[in-house]
Structures are given as C-alpha cells and as structure tokens.
Design a protein around this motif. Structure first.
Motif, PDB file in Angstrom:
ATOM      1  N   LEU A   1     -27.505  -4.690   5.488  1.00 37.27           N
ATOM      2  CA  LEU A   1     -28.888  -4.275   5.243  1.00 37.27           C
ATOM      3  C   LEU A   1     -29.722  -5.414   4.673  1.00 37.27           C
ATOM      4  O   LEU A   1     -30.875  -5.622   5.085  1.00 37.27           O
ATOM      5  CB  LEU A   1     -28.910  -3.078   4.287  1.00 37.27           C
ATOM      6  CG  LEU A   1     -28.323  -1.773   4.835  1.00 37.27           C
ATOM      7  CD1 LEU A   1     -28.256  -0.720   3.739  1.00 37.27           C
ATOM      8  CD2 LEU A   1     -29.143  -1.270   6.014  1.00 37.27           C
ATOM      9  N   LEU A   2     -29.149  -6.173   3.735  1.00 33.14           N
ATOM     10  CA  LEU A   2     -29.901  -7.280   3.138  1.00 33.14           C
ATOM     11  C   LEU A   2     -30.103  -8.418   4.137  1.00 33.14           C
ATOM     12  O   LEU A   2     -31.157  -9.063   4.160  1.00 33.14           O
ATOM     13  CB  LEU A   2     -29.187  -7.789   1.887  1.00 33.14           C
ATOM     14  CG  LEU A   2     -29.131  -6.824   0.702  1.00 33.14           C
ATOM     15  CD1 LEU A   2     -28.405  -7.471  -0.478  1.00 33.14           C
ATOM     16  CD2 LEU A   2     -30.530  -6.399   0.278  1.00 33.14           C
ATOM     17  N   HIS A   3     -29.098  -8.664   4.957  1.00 35.94           N
ATOM     18  CA  HIS A   3     -29.247  -9.706   5.981  1.00 35.94           C
ATOM     19  C   HIS A   3     -30.342  -9.342   6.976  1.00 35.94           C
ATOM     20  O   HIS A   3     -31.182 -10.185   7.349  1.00 35.94           O
ATOM     21  CB  HIS A   3     -27.922  -9.906   6.714  1.00 35.94           C
ATOM     22  CG  HIS A   3     -28.026 -10.842   7.880  1.00 35.94           C
ATOM     23  ND1 HIS A   3     -28.314 -12.183   7.745  1.00 35.94           N
ATOM     24  CD2 HIS A   3     -27.909 -10.605   9.228  1.00 35.94           C
ATOM     25  CE1 HIS A   3     -28.350 -12.750   8.944  1.00 35.94           C
ATOM     26  NE2 HIS A   3     -28.114 -11.812   9.853  1.00 35.94           N
ATOM     27  N   GLU A   4     -30.356  -8.092   7.398  1.00 38.09           N
ATOM     28  CA  GLU A   4     -31.379  -7.655   8.354  1.00 38.09           C
ATOM     29  C   GLU A   4     -32.780  -7.762   7.758  1.00 38.09           C
ATOM     30  O   GLU A   4     -33.742  -8.118   8.461  1.00 38.09           O
ATOM     31  CB  GLU A   4     -31.107  -6.214   8.786  1.00 38.09           C
ATOM     32  CG  GLU A   4     -29.884  -6.054   9.670  1.00 38.09           C
ATOM     33  CD  GLU A   4     -29.597  -4.604  10.003  1.00 38.09           C
ATOM     34  OE1 GLU A   4     -30.240  -3.712   9.390  1.00 38.09           O
ATOM     35  OE2 GLU A   4     -28.727  -4.354  10.860  1.00 38.09           O
ATOM     36  N   ALA A   5     -32.901  -7.477   6.472  1.00 36.67           N
ATOM     37  CA  ALA A   5     -34.221  -7.465   5.838  1.00 36.67           C
ATOM     38  C   ALA A   5     -34.721  -8.856   5.476  1.00 36.67           C
ATOM     39  O   ALA A   5     -35.940  -9.092   5.450  1.00 36.67           O
ATOM     40  CB  ALA A   5     -34.181  -6.596   4.584  1.00 36.67           C
ATOM     41  N   THR A   6     -33.803  -9.785   5.199  1.00 35.75           N
ATOM     42  CA  THR A   6     -34.220 -11.106   4.709  1.00 35.75           C
ATOM     43  C   THR A   6     -33.964 -12.238   5.699  1.00 35.75           C
ATOM     44  O   THR A   6     -34.574 -13.310   5.570  1.00 35.75           O
ATOM     45  CB  THR A   6     -33.471 -11.453   3.410  1.00 35.75           C
ATOM     46  OG1 THR A   6     -32.066 -11.584   3.691  1.00 35.75           O
ATOM     47  CG2 THR A   6     -33.678 -10.375   2.352  1.00 35.75           C
ATOM     48  N   GLY A   7     -33.053 -12.034   6.642  1.00 32.93           N
ATOM     49  CA  GLY A   7     -32.675 -13.103   7.551  1.00 32.93           C
ATOM     50  C   GLY A   7     -31.719 -14.112   6.960  1.00 32.93           C
ATOM     51  O   GLY A   7     -31.353 -15.086   7.620  1.00 32.93           O
ATOM     52  N   LEU A   8     -31.273 -13.890   5.722  1.00 30.56           N
ATOM     53  CA  LEU A   8     -30.382 -14.828   5.046  1.00 30.56           C
ATOM     54  C   LEU A   8     -28.931 -14.349   5.114  1.00 30.56           C
ATOM     55  O   LEU A   8     -28.681 -13.144   5.123  1.00 30.56           O
ATOM     56  CB  LEU A   8     -30.781 -14.973   3.569  1.00 30.56           C
ATOM     57  CG  LEU A   8     -32.149 -15.567   3.287  1.00 30.56           C
ATOM     58  CD1 LEU A   8     -32.428 -15.539   1.779  1.00 30.56           C
ATOM     59  CD2 LEU A   8     -32.263 -16.984   3.823  1.00 30.56           C
ATOM     60  N   PRO A   9     -27.977 -15.282   5.141  1.00 29.71           N
ATOM     61  CA  PRO A   9     -26.571 -14.870   5.040  1.00 29.71           C
ATOM     62  C   PRO A   9     -26.306 -14.252   3.676  1.00 29.71           C
ATOM     63  O   PRO A   9     -26.882 -14.689   2.655  1.00 29.71           O
ATOM     64  CB  PRO A   9     -25.799 -16.170   5.234  1.00 29.71           C
ATOM     65  CG  PRO A   9     -26.760 -17.256   4.920  1.00 29.71           C
ATOM     66  CD  PRO A   9     -28.121 -16.739   5.266  1.00 29.71           C
ATOM     67  N   VAL A  10     -25.445 -13.241   3.650  1.00 30.55           N
ATOM     68  CA  VAL A  10     -25.197 -12.468   2.427  1.00 30.55           C
ATOM     69  C   VAL A  10     -23.703 -12.400   2.162  1.00 30.55           C
ATOM     70  O   VAL A  10     -22.917 -12.151   3.091  1.00 30.55           O
ATOM     71  CB  VAL A  10     -25.761 -11.031   2.546  1.00 30.55           C
ATOM     72  CG1 VAL A  10     -25.495 -10.243   1.264  1.00 30.55           C
ATOM     73  CG2 VAL A  10     -27.250 -11.062   2.853  1.00 30.55           C
ATOM     74  N   THR A  11     -23.316 -12.605   0.933  1.00 33.75           N
ATOM     75  CA  THR A  11     -21.939 -12.381   0.515  1.00 33.75           C
ATOM     76  C   THR A  11     -21.937 -11.360  -0.612  1.00 33.75           C
ATOM     77  O   THR A  11     -22.835 -11.345  -1.457  1.00 33.75           O
ATOM     78  CB  THR A  11     -21.248 -13.686   0.082  1.00 33.75           C
ATOM     79  OG1 THR A  11     -19.878 -13.432  -0.204  1.00 33.75           O
ATOM     80  CG2 THR A  11     -21.917 -14.301  -1.138  1.00 33.75           C
ATOM     81  N   LEU A  12     -20.933 -10.516  -0.596  1.00 35.24           N
ATOM     82  CA  LEU A  12     -20.888  -9.368  -1.490  1.00 35.24           C
ATOM     83  C   LEU A  12     -19.556  -9.356  -2.223  1.00 35.24           C
ATOM     84  O   LEU A  12     -18.509  -9.614  -1.626  1.00 35.24           O
ATOM     85  CB  LEU A  12     -21.030  -8.103  -0.633  1.00 35.24           C
ATOM     86  CG  LEU A  12     -21.355  -6.768  -1.274  1.00 35.24           C
ATOM     87  CD1 LEU A  12     -22.698  -6.822  -1.975  1.00 35.24           C
ATOM     88  CD2 LEU A  12     -21.367  -5.679  -0.188  1.00 35.24           C
ATOM     89  N   LEU A  13     -19.572  -9.083  -3.533  1.00 29.81           N
ATOM     90  CA  LEU A  13     -18.336  -9.002  -4.289  1.00 29.81           C
ATOM     91  C   LEU A  13     -18.493  -8.047  -5.457  1.00 29.81           C
ATOM     92  O   LEU A  13     -19.609  -7.746  -5.892  1.00 29.81           O
ATOM     93  CB  LEU A  13     -17.859 -10.371  -4.764  1.00 29.81           C
ATOM     94  CG  LEU A  13     -18.679 -11.164  -5.784  1.00 29.81           C
ATOM     95  CD1 LEU A  13     -17.828 -12.326  -6.323  1.00 29.81           C
ATOM     96  CD2 LEU A  13     -19.940 -11.757  -5.172  1.00 29.81           C
TER      97      LEU A  13
END
Length: 317
Positions: free
Chosen positions: A96-108
């Motif tokens: 969801l965050l990648h789609e909204a911002t266009g940035l790669p996202v890592t989650l932990l």
C-alpha cells in the motif's frame, strides 16, 4: 546526502524521521494513530505524510529514496500478519505504501527495528554488521536478535520474541499471550512489581507497589526484600539471555525499557549473573550495555533496513 524515511508505528502515535546514510536524523515529526475501523485509515495517513514531506525534500534536491517501517506485530513478506492494538490482520502495508508513494518499502517488527537501531547507532562502536541480542523491559518484555547485521525474523515473523520464552517459575503466572510462565511474567516491569508485592505481602508488610522505580528506590536504600525481588528478576533475565547467547553468540547484549532506567542497580547484578550462566568460552568476550537511543531506536532501525534494501536493489541492476 542520500536519505530515507524511518517510520515507527505505535498504538497512540506514528513517529516519522528523515534519516541520512550515516545515521543522522535530519527531521522528526509525529501524528496521532487513528485506530478506528480496525486501523483502516492508517496506511493512507502514513502515505499522505510521506508524499507531502518528500515533495518538500525534493525542492532541495534531497528527496528520500526509500521507506523503512517498524510495526507492532509479526511481519512476513511485506505483510503485517497481526497488530492487535491497531486492529490489523493480514495488512499489506508495504504494498500500500509503495503504491501511494512510488518508493521501495521495507517492513519489520518494531522491536526488531529498535534492535537494529541500537546495534547501528547506539553503541560507542558500530555493530551494524555484527550479532546482538536486544531486550526491552517495560510493561511486557520485547526483543530482537541481530545476526551478521540482519534481523532474525523466522519462518512466521515471530523470531526474537524474547519475552515469550518459557521459564520454570517459582509460581504460576498467566501471560497476555495465553501461555503461563513466559519470561515477561517475571522480567517485565509488571512482573518485577508483582514479585516485590508478593514478597512484602508474605512478610506481613504490604506496600502496594505500582511502578518498578518505587521498588528500586528501596533497592538503593538496601531494603532486603526489595533487593531480593531485584535478584529474583535478574536471575530469570540472566538465564533467558544466557540461553539465547548459547544459540547466537552475540558481540553485545543490549537492555532497554523502563526497568533499564535503574542503571547500575539492575545492570551490575545482571552482569554478574550473566557471566555465571553463559557458555564459558564466551565469558568476558561480549559487551553488556543499556540501550541509549530511546524513542529514536525504532525509526533508525527501520531506516537502516531501508538502506539495506536500496543496496540490494542496486545490486540487482
């Protein structure tokens, strides 16, 4: 200077940071967590903040390149499997965050993020490529294990749940996870206070302690029952840490959370007991220290993970 976003999602507040590759926090801000409707609006709330901020950063040529997010629950493949205090189950936050911002996202997981932050920027010398055990002693007991600079996440995103190691207790205590006699039943601030209250009640001197610092004030004064409560707590903690250390052989062991504010009243007996309990070959060959980063640890760890993601993506090109 390359920078990323570090985001620490909590039950009451979402903390944001812009962090440079040397670990410098360039900017901080926070918003309240809207947990209404099972936290449905939280991903959009986070994305909105990041989009606006990155537009501001872009005007100076310093736009963030990636997003690292720490969340209070198990994480697997970009999915928050469960976050009880947010109302989430199977939340695809990274997507969801990648789609909204266009940035790669890592989650932990947030405790793992704090562990990474402390190993990266918390000590006198960097341990970012090393192995560390991190434990927080608060209302519960959280933790994280870092091996060769990487979070030990496990098959189901549940590795590093230090507080839920089973222990052989001197009594039977119910843990919030549903089991009995987890480590956090005895080593959390809540468990420490219960141990002290039980000792004083049994001695016919009820005190009704509500906070660990009240007990530590009596420890500092040499009050025998308070010292006994501290020593019981330290014993459980040292045994738990020694068990983990036998598996991962860390360079350092880091203790944070509310009880760590007692300083030497906690850390000195812990160092002594831990030295007795560890595998002899590693005795004297690890560092034991208090956490130093406070509320910045989670955002820094999430940012570190984001920089690692950027390196990985660059290697694929």
């Amino acid at each position: 200077m390359a920078c990323v976003f570090g985001v620490d999602v909590g039950g009451t507040t979402i903390k944001f940071s812009v962090i440079g590759e040397a670990g410098t926090i360039c900017e901080r801000w926070a918003i309240p967590t809207n947990a209404a409707d099972a936290g449905a609006s939280i991903p959009a709330d986070i994305a909105a903040q990041l989009v606006v901020k990155n537009a501001e950063l872009a005007q100076t040529g310093e736009a963030a390149l990636a997003i690292g997010v720490g969340v209070p629950g198990p994480v697997r493949d970009g999915m928050v499997e469960r976050a009880v205090n947010l109302g989430w189950s199977q939340m695809p936050l990274a997507e969801l965050l990648h789609e909204a911002t266009g940035l790669p996202v890592t989650l932990l997981n947030d405790a793992n993020a704090a562990a990474l932050g402390e190993t990266w920027m918390g000590g006198d010398e960097t341990c970012s490529n090393g192995t560390a055990v991190f434990v927080t002693l608060g209302t519960g007991v959280g933790g994280g294990v870092i091996v060769d600079g990487c979070v030990l996440n496990g098959r189901h995103g549940c590795a590093g749940e230090v507080g839920h190691m089973p222990v052989k207790g001197h009594d039977t205590r119910q843990c919030g996870c549903g089991k009995t006699n987890c480590l956090e039943c005895y080593c959390s601030a809540t468990g420490f206070v219960k141990t002290a209250n039980d000792l004083y009640d049994a001695a016919g001197d009820p005190r009704g302690f509500t906070e660990g610092k009240e007990v530590f004030e009596l420890v500092a004064a040499g009050e025998p029952l308070a010292v006994k409560a501290r020593d019981i707590t330290v014993g459980y903690l040292a045994d738990g840490l020694a068990s983990i250390m036998c598996v991962v052989d860390p360079q350092e062991v880091i203790v944070g959370g509310g009880l760590s504010h007692a300083g030497d009243l906690l850390m000195e007996p812990l160092a002594e007991r831990l030295a007795e309990r560890v595998f002899p070959a590693v005795r004297g060959r690890y560092a034991l220290r208090r956490a130093t980063l406070g509320n910045d640890a989670g955002a820094l760890g999430a940012a570190y993970q984001a920089f690692q993601l950027l390196e990985s993506l660059a290697g694929e090109e």
